[in-house]
Motif scaffolding. Structure first.
Motif, PDB file in Angstrom:
ATOM      1  N   LYS A   1      22.097  42.245 117.773  1.00 19.99           N
ATOM      2  CA  LYS A   1      23.243  42.834 116.712  1.00 19.99           C
ATOM      3  C   LYS A   1      22.297  44.241 116.648  1.00 19.99           C
ATOM      4  O   LYS A   1      21.274  44.538 116.756  1.00 19.99           O
ATOM      5  CB  LYS A   1      22.245  42.250 115.096  1.00 19.99           C
ATOM      6  CG  LYS A   1      22.738  40.274 115.524  1.00 19.99           C
ATOM      7  CD  LYS A   1      22.487  40.137 114.071  1.00 19.99           C
ATOM      8  CE  LYS A   1      22.528  38.921 113.181  1.00 19.99           C
ATOM      9  NZ  LYS A   1      22.366  38.385 111.679  1.00 19.99           N
TER      10      LYS A   1
ATOM     11  N   ILE B   1      22.674  46.047 114.064  1.00 19.64           N
ATOM     12  CA  ILE B   1      21.153  46.403 112.785  1.00 19.64           C
ATOM     13  C   ILE B   1      20.858  45.066 112.911  1.00 19.64           C
ATOM     14  O   ILE B   1      20.758  44.510 112.517  1.00 19.64           O
ATOM     15  CB  ILE B   1      21.632  46.355 111.498  1.00 19.64           C
ATOM     16  CG1 ILE B   1      22.785  47.620 111.423  1.00 19.64           C
ATOM     17  CG2 ILE B   1      20.913  46.445 110.471  1.00 19.64           C
ATOM     18  CD1 ILE B   1      22.274  49.751 112.243  1.00 19.64           C
TER      19      ILE B   1
ATOM     20  N   THR C   1      18.704  42.756 111.155  1.00 19.91           N
ATOM     21  CA  THR C   1      18.120  42.677 109.657  1.00 19.91           C
ATOM     22  C   THR C   1      20.271  41.681 108.954  1.00 19.91           C
ATOM     23  O   THR C   1      20.896  42.058 109.619  1.00 19.91           O
ATOM     24  CB  THR C   1      18.117  43.172 109.195  1.00 19.91           C
ATOM     25  OG1 THR C   1      16.841  42.645 108.232  1.00 19.91           O
ATOM     26  CG2 THR C   1      18.840  44.496 109.078  1.00 19.91           C
TER      27      THR C   1
ATOM     28  N   LEU D   1      13.521  43.618 108.045  1.00 30.83           N
ATOM     29  CA  LEU D   1      12.742  44.167 108.897  1.00 30.83           C
ATOM     30  C   LEU D   1      12.725  45.213 109.928  1.00 30.83           C
ATOM     31  O   LEU D   1      11.565  44.076 110.359  1.00 30.83           O
ATOM     32  CB  LEU D   1      13.230  45.294 108.124  1.00 30.83           C
ATOM     33  CG  LEU D   1      13.923  46.105 106.579  1.00 30.83           C
ATOM     34  CD1 LEU D   1      13.680  46.896 105.719  1.00 30.83           C
ATOM     35  CD2 LEU D   1      15.567  46.092 106.700  1.00 30.83           C
TER      36      LEU D   1
ATOM     37  N   ILE E   1      19.032  54.985 107.210  1.00 30.79           N
ATOM     38  CA  ILE E   1      18.965  54.208 108.178  1.00 30.79           C
ATOM     39  C   ILE E   1      18.437  54.413 109.113  1.00 30.79           C
ATOM     40  O   ILE E   1      17.516  53.450 109.580  1.00 30.79           O
ATOM     41  CB  ILE E   1      20.350  55.584 108.660  1.00 30.79           C
ATOM     42  CG1 ILE E   1      21.879  55.172 107.298  1.00 30.79           C
ATOM     43  CG2 ILE E   1      21.140  54.992 109.846  1.00 30.79           C
ATOM     44  CD1 ILE E   1      22.681  53.677 107.991  1.00 30.79           C
TER      45      ILE E   1
ATOM     46  N   LEU F   1      16.754  51.013 109.358  1.00 36.98           N
ATOM     47  CA  LEU F   1      17.564  49.427 109.770  1.00 36.98           C
ATOM     48  C   LEU F   1      16.975  49.191 111.990  1.00 36.98           C
ATOM     49  O   LEU F   1      17.918  49.059 111.879  1.00 36.98           O
ATOM     50  CB  LEU F   1      18.472  49.714 109.494  1.00 36.98           C
ATOM     51  CG  LEU F   1      18.663  50.282 107.670  1.00 36.98           C
ATOM     52  CD1 LEU F   1      20.627  49.911 107.568  1.00 36.98           C
ATOM     53  CD2 LEU F   1      18.365  49.208 106.828  1.00 36.98           C
TER      54      LEU F   1
ATOM     55  N   LEU G   1      17.952  51.593 114.040  1.00 40.32           N
ATOM     56  CA  LEU G   1      18.971  52.849 114.869  1.00 40.32           C
ATOM     57  C   LEU G   1      17.891  53.973 115.809  1.00 40.32           C
ATOM     58  O   LEU G   1      17.002  53.905 115.289  1.00 40.32           O
ATOM     59  CB  LEU G   1      19.493  53.743 113.884  1.00 40.32           C
ATOM     60  CG  LEU G   1      20.965  52.846 113.343  1.00 40.32           C
ATOM     61  CD1 LEU G   1      21.715  53.151 112.709  1.00 40.32           C
ATOM     62  CD2 LEU G   1      22.043  52.086 114.729  1.00 40.32           C
TER      63      LEU G   1
ATOM     64  N   ILE H   1      25.499  45.879 105.845  1.00 41.16           N
ATOM     65  CA  ILE H   1      26.637  46.436 106.424  1.00 41.16           C
ATOM     66  C   ILE H   1      27.628  45.996 107.653  1.00 41.16           C
ATOM     67  O   ILE H   1      27.887  46.713 107.953  1.00 41.16           O
ATOM     68  CB  ILE H   1      25.149  45.448 108.246  1.00 41.16           C
ATOM     69  CG1 ILE H   1      23.344  45.602 107.216  1.00 41.16           C
ATOM     70  CG2 ILE H   1      25.469  45.755 109.675  1.00 41.16           C
ATOM     71  CD1 ILE H   1      23.032  47.100 107.519  1.00 41.16           C
TER      72      ILE H   1
ATOM     73  N   MET I   1      28.604  48.185 110.653  1.00 42.25           N
ATOM     74  CA  MET I   1      28.057  47.959 111.984  1.00 42.25           C
ATOM     75  C   MET I   1      27.377  46.551 111.829  1.00 42.25           C
ATOM     76  O   MET I   1      26.288  46.426 112.637  1.00 42.25           O
ATOM     77  CB  MET I   1      26.648  48.953 111.386  1.00 42.25           C
ATOM     78  CG  MET I   1      26.676  50.655 110.790  1.00 42.25           C
ATOM     79  SD  MET I   1      25.855  51.700 111.090  1.00 42.25           S
ATOM     80  CE  MET I   1      25.192  51.937 112.432  1.00 42.25           C
ATOM     81  N   ASP I   2      28.040  45.311 111.438  1.00 41.41           N
ATOM     82  CA  ASP I   2      27.920  44.711 111.723  1.00 41.41           C
ATOM     83  C   ASP I   2      28.943  43.849 112.925  1.00 41.41           C
ATOM     84  O   ASP I   2      29.231  43.017 113.444  1.00 41.41           O
ATOM     85  CB  ASP I   2      28.530  42.863 110.664  1.00 41.41           C
ATOM     86  CG  ASP I   2      30.060  43.519 110.493  1.00 41.41           C
ATOM     87  OD1 ASP I   2      30.534  44.957 110.444  1.00 41.41           O
ATOM     88  OD2 ASP I   2      30.873  42.513 110.305  1.00 41.41           O
TER      89      ASP I   2
ATOM     90  N   ASN J   1      30.440  54.124 115.104  1.00 41.65           N
ATOM     91  CA  ASN J   1      30.260  53.141 115.408  1.00 41.65           C
ATOM     92  C   ASN J   1      29.961  52.189 116.459  1.00 41.65           C
ATOM     93  O   ASN J   1      28.970  52.126 117.065  1.00 41.65           O
ATOM     94  CB  ASN J   1      30.028  52.218 114.335  1.00 41.65           C
ATOM     95  CG  ASN J   1      30.069  52.438 112.350  1.00 41.65           C
ATOM     96  OD1 ASN J   1      28.917  52.752 112.195  1.00 41.65           O
ATOM     97  ND2 ASN J   1      30.918  51.888 111.933  1.00 41.65           N
TER      98      ASN J   1
END
Length: 788
Positions: free
Chosen positions: A37, A39, A41, A97, A119, A122, A124, A151, A156-157, A239
């Motif tokens: 993914k 992100i 989480t 996380l 951010i 998460l 990044l 998210i 950002m999913d 994104n």
């Protein structure tokens, strides 16, 4: 190539989960390093800070009441920008996380039921963070819906597959290329790209010109847009750039990168007001200076392609733009460049300056149709997201033929090469899924290959495409239907390996690249040139070896440093050289022995005679008995002059043997090397075997005192001739220099075996031959029988 699932889904429908997609892509030849993914989480929700007061026992913490929709949580937060009324990202109890699992707890006496997130927390990379993201928690827009998935709301999913592509698949360095590949995999249609835009009445013609002064630029397009507004990009563009590993900057720069990712065609934007009305593409002058976008002054050479005005260079073609014409916050008018440059030139320049996303694509070759598509797509997005006005017409230079290739192949050949039985209909279906236009006449396919597939040009390429889309895993293994006769050279090398392994030596495999100074070590050649690598990864390995012995010495030193002293190793490999401009490769065998040599239960200290015995075992087992000799030499300076020799077979020198000179290595290390190509060029008869004699043999020992310059080989030769047919074997078992011989003399002792396969020998006839041997040796050589 990092593939964003959301990005590629704009052009092709994907009905499987991302991990399955990654595995299915691997099955058709596109391996991946990771699938995860964007992100990594879950359980992140949108919250609103209802109350924010200072922590009673801290000068920087705050106690907040946070509404997450389903309930109001008390959370302790230390961010300087936390305050009442803002919308934020909340990690509730149990959220995982990158830094760990969030759990309820007590912070300095105050209950805390989660975490307000920045951010940076998460997962990044740091390069994607703004100054606000680094210094505090992330603030969401006022209309962010409380309680919803944070998210997903931020777009950002996404999920990202990081592919490790082969060098010939430059077409897959684009979202469109990946879409075609996925479409072929699952039989899905690829949607067309929107390249529509409106042009104004003003034309670029007559107001801007190109001057292409090098053949290394076969295609160059330039178009002008005006009145752009520099601002932040839409969230979906940012994104998707982040998912692809590119840092967002502003809408104009981001659009150029976005189009490059979509089409695979790098673009460059120039500030038109600072560029002028003429653009020149030429080779740089040696020593010419250019300050690139990273504010570094570069010194160029004549192998670099530059974009220039009449005054100066303003860009390094295919690699990086120049600082003087960069897009800045006050830029209003832009010249768009979409071009193709010679891949080799870009590769050389990028290695000197910077490997970038753009240079990586130029190096692998580009589809000229995408060069036009990228220009149109760029205008579409600039008009839509930067308020640009598109000037009509386009300045174009083209010195290349843009045409699709045609390849023909028969069904019979496809099936024979793949080893399967496909029907004509199955092949047509696969080619259709690849979106290759196909004509079929009887069982012959004529395929028109799209220009995007620059890797396809011959029938075997088409067969490969059919095979991988059909599925390599579906092809069943079966026995070969044709007789296969093993080659004699490979069989002989395999025999040598087995022989040396049986003799207690271990095989090694080492690098063919060595330091330049080792190029002609352990050889006395003077007519050959070293083979140097044009672009070595390191100076330690910049020359192809001629001899394998330096490689074995490196292995010896490595083992010695780890306290391994008994080393008996060999290697079969290539030696390289150049003679009168012609490159040569020769197969060689090298052996290195030091320390204690053990075969079975017998242990002996390695000396010259041990390694000589290994050589003799190999040569005689190959059928070269009585056809080789070992002649002393001192011409190889890396070998000890008193313990080194040339190896002669059929009166041709094929190698060297000896002790490594103490100036090279202090330990007693013995080496030999054979040129197998020369050795194998000598024909040998089939090995003949004799029955072991039923009758007893007679052993006699004999020692001669000779001058030190007389070799055992010379004595051996005279003894053999004098002994006749009944002398079955001659072996040296002792060499003595000491009190009972002169200072310039030595004693060499031989063990003689007399045998007749048809009868038992008597002492009288053995002694007759024995005395004849003594008489002959003393007559032909300055030698005397040693009697004590």
């Amino acid at each position: 190539m990092k593939l964003s699932r959301k990005f590629v889904s704009d052009y092709v429908d994907i009905e499987v989960d991302t991990k399955t997609l990654a595995d299915d892509m691997t099955s058709i030849g596109n391996e991946y390093d990771s699938c995860e993914k964007l992100i990594p989480t879950s359980k992140l929700v949108i919250g609103e800070v209802l109350e924010c007061i200072d922590h009673p026992d801290s000068d920087h913490l705050h106690v907040c009441k946070v509404n997450i929709g389903s309930e109001v949580l008390q959370i302790v937060c230390g961010a300087p920008n936390v305050r009442k009324g803002i919308k934020i990202i909340v990690a509730v109890d149990g959220t995982t996380l990158p830094g760990g699992v969030i759990k309820k707890g007590v912070i300095r006496g105050q209950e805390s039921n989660g975490m307000l997130c920045a951010i940076s927390e998460l997962g990044l990379e740091h390069k994607f963070l703004t100054e606000k993201d680094i210094n505090g928690i992330h603030e969401l827009p006022e209309d962010a819906p409380v309680g919803e998935d944070a998210i997903e709301y931020m777009g950002m999913d996404d999920e990202v597959i990081d592919f490790e592509l082969t060098s010939n698949r430059g077409d897959l360095l684009s979202i469109l290329g990946m879409a075609y590949e996925i479409g072929a995999l699952y039989g899905k249609e690829v949607r067309e790209m929107d390249t529509s835009f409106k042009e104004g009445k003003e034309s670029i013609e007559g107001n801007f010109s190109l001057d292409i002064q090098t053949e290394n630029c076969p295609l160059f397009l330039a178009k002008k847009v005006t009145n752009v507004t520099i601002k932040e990009s839409p969230e979906f563009i940012k994104n998707r750039l982040i998912a692809s590993g590119i840092r967002p900057i502003n809408n104009v720069v981001d659009i150029s990168n976005y189009v490059m990712l979509e089409t695979g065609q790098p673009l460059h934007y120039y500030d038109a007001d600072r560029l002028g009305k003429k653009l020149i593409v030429r080779m740089a002058n040696d020593g010419e200076k250019l300050t690139t976008l990273d504010s570094q002054e570069r010194t160029l050479s004549s192998s670099d392609i530059v974009i220039a005005t009449e005054k100066e260079a303003v860009g390094l073609a295919g690699v990086m733009g120049g600082l003087t014409t960069e897009i800045e916050n006050d830029t209003k008018n832009i010249i768009i460049e979409s071009a193709i440059f010679h891949p080799t030139c870009i590769r050389k320049t990028s290695k000197k300056v910077l490997r970038s996303e753009a240079s990586n694509r130029f190096e692998k070759g580009l589809d000229p149709k995408r060069t036009y598509m990228a220009m149109m797509r760029s205008c579409h997005l600039l008009e839509k997201y930067a308020d640009a006005k598109i000037i009509s017409s386009m300045v174009e230079y083209k010195n290349m033929e843009v045409k699709e290739k045609t390849v023909s192949v028969s069904l019979d050949k496809i099936n024979k090469v793949l080893g399967i039985t496909l029907t004509k209909e199955e092949v047509v279906d696969i080619l259709k899924r690849l979106q290759f236009e196909t004509k079929v006449e009887q069982e012959e396919f004529t395929i028109t290959v799209p220009t995007r597939r620059i890797d396809i040009s011959i029938p075997e390429d088409i067969i490969e495409e059919v095979g991988r889309i059909y599925g390599i895993d579906k092809i069943q293994g079966k026995a070969l239907v044709l007789p296969v006769i093993p080659g004699t050279v490979d069989r002989t090398k395999r025999y040598i390996r087995n022989k040396l392994s049986d003799l207690g030596l271990n095989e090694t495999l080492s690098y063919a690249l060595t330091p330049e100074e080792d190029g002609f070590h352990f050889t006395d050649v003077t007519t050959l040139e070293k083979v140097k690598v044009l672009d070595p990864m390191s100076e330690d390995r910049n020359t192809l070896r001629y001899s394998l012995i330096p490689s074995l010495l490196s292995i010896f030193k490595y083992n010695k440093a780890r306290n391994y002293k008994d080393i008996c190793i060999y290697e079969i490999g290539k030696g390289f050289s150049k003679k009168e401009g012609v490159y040569q490769e020769e197969e060689k065998l090298a052996v290195l022995m030091t320390g204690i040599y053990q075969v079975g239960l017998k242990k002996e200290k390695v000396d010259f005679y041990i390694i000589k015995g290994i050589l003799e075992e190999v040569l005689e087992s190959l059928g070269y008995k009585n056809r080789y000799s070992i002649v002393p030499t001192d011409t190889v300076k890396e070998l000890h002059p008193g313990q080194s020799a040339k190896i002669i077979v059929n009166n041709t020198e094929i190698g060297v043997i000896g002790k490594v000179h103490p100036s090279v290595i202090k330990e007693d290390v013995f080496v030999l090397e054979l040129n197998l190509d020369v050795l194998f060029s000598f024909r040998v008869k089939k090995m003949q075997y004799k029955e072991i004699s039923k009758y007893p043999s007679v052993l006699k020992d004999l020692a001669f005192v000779v001058k030190k310059d007389i070799t055992a080989e010379e004595l051996h030769s005279v003894i053999k001739k004098a002994g006749g047919k009944l002398l079955h074997k001659i072996e040296v078992f002792d060499v003595y220099e000491g009190e009972n011989v002169g200072s310039d003399e030595k004693s060499i002792a031989f063990s003689l075996t007399f045998e007749d396969p048809t009868r038992t020998l008597n002492d009288e006839e053995v002694m007759t031959i024995f005395n004849q041997i003594i008489e002959t040796v003393e007559k032909k050589l300055p030698a005397q029988v040693r009697d004590k």
